[in-house]
Design a protein around this motif. Sequence first.
Motif, PDB file in Angstrom:
ATOM      1  N   GLU A  52     -36.282  13.136  64.569  1.00 10.61           N
ATOM      2  CA  GLU A  52     -35.330  13.566  63.543  1.00 10.61           C
ATOM      3  C   GLU A  52     -33.987  13.755  64.229  1.00 10.61           C
ATOM      4  O   GLU A  52     -33.651  14.839  64.703  1.00 10.61           O
ATOM      5  N   SER A  54     -30.919  13.863  63.302  1.00  7.46           N
ATOM      6  CA  SER A  54     -29.805  14.627  62.742  1.00  7.46           C
ATOM      7  C   SER A  54     -29.734  16.040  63.296  1.00  7.46           C
ATOM      8  O   SER A  54     -28.637  16.571  63.514  1.00  7.46           O
ATOM      9  N   ARG A 106     -29.233  23.597  55.635  1.00  9.05           N
ATOM     10  CA  ARG A 106     -29.503  22.719  54.495  1.00  9.05           C
ATOM     11  C   ARG A 106     -30.480  21.621  54.874  1.00  9.05           C
ATOM     12  O   ARG A 106     -31.420  21.316  54.122  1.00  9.05           O
ATOM     13  N   ARG A 107     -30.261  21.012  56.039  1.00  8.77           N
ATOM     14  CA  ARG A 107     -31.170  19.949  56.473  1.00  8.77           C
ATOM     15  C   ARG A 107     -32.568  20.509  56.712  1.00  8.77           C
ATOM     16  O   ARG A 107     -33.572  19.841  56.405  1.00  8.77           O
ATOM     17  N   GLU A 110     -34.383  20.717  53.534  1.00  8.29           N
ATOM     18  CA  GLU A 110     -34.680  19.410  52.943  1.00  8.29           C
ATOM     19  C   GLU A 110     -35.721  18.624  53.724  1.00  8.29           C
ATOM     20  O   GLU A 110     -36.220  17.606  53.231  1.00  8.29           O
ATOM     21  N   THR A 111     -36.039  19.062  54.932  1.00  3.09           N
ATOM     22  CA  THR A 111     -36.918  18.286  55.821  1.00  3.09           C
ATOM     23  C   THR A 111     -38.334  18.837  55.770  1.00  3.09           C
ATOM     24  O   THR A 111     -38.557  20.031  55.981  1.00  3.09           O
ATOM     25  N   THR A 114     -40.322  18.730  60.759  1.00  3.71           N
ATOM     26  CA  THR A 114     -39.192  18.968  61.662  1.00  3.71           C
ATOM     27  C   THR A 114     -39.553  18.575  63.091  1.00  3.71           C
ATOM     28  O   THR A 114     -40.733  18.535  63.449  1.00  3.71           O
TER      29      THR A 114
END
Length: 248
Positions: A52, A54, A106-107, A110-111, A114
């Motif tokens: 991941e 981001s 926020r991410r 939404e994930t 992780t």
Amino acid sequence: MAEGKHGAWEDACGLPNGWSRFRFSAESAYDPLRTIPAPQEYAVRLRLTPREDSFYGMFADSANNLVTAARLLVELISEGADREAIAEKMRACEHAGDEFTHAIMRRLNETFITPFDREDIYKLASLLDDVMDEMEEAADLVVLYKVDKFPKDIVHQVEVLERAAELTAEAMPRLRSMKELNEYWIEINRLENQGDQVYRKLLAHLFSGEYDALTVMKLKEVIDRLEEAADVFEHVANTVETIAVKES
């Protein structure tokens, strides 16, 4: 052909008409295991921790923002510095840090899967934000209290923060591989111990009688915030160590 006792025509071998005799043996018996193909070995590599990217990038952005803030502190305590302008830049850094933290949260929401524990992601993001808050508060107090003269050892205190910020920024991209991180948290721990020594010397200097009581109160609040920032840098390093141990 002859008619058998059951009324069916039998051939010379005694079988009904249209039938043929066959040989039944153990070799011709049905073996259900023969329908199962022989097992084969396959090399299967499972990715237990999904990539991941981001999160790693956002942690790096947040840490790089701390480097900018620490260098602003160096400018802030310099003689002849435009402290109000520097404090304004520091507020911009603090706002940017808030945006990085909110983006990570926020991410995280939404994930589904992780790269490492959700609790550790939350804690690391929060601690990076806490470091920024402490440095910004120190700069703000300098301007609000109109501090124009600092004890000489405050330079060493700010140098500790600058180096800790640089090491933290260098470490964040290595979370992707979880390699070459042990030197980071060891050095951060050493810097925090060094910062403690500088802090105690600063307190001794403040209470030496050189400064009036009001100035002591103002300066102590500033150096307290800087000391707290150094402590939180160590908490960041401890959290990275915890993540690395869990993922090893």
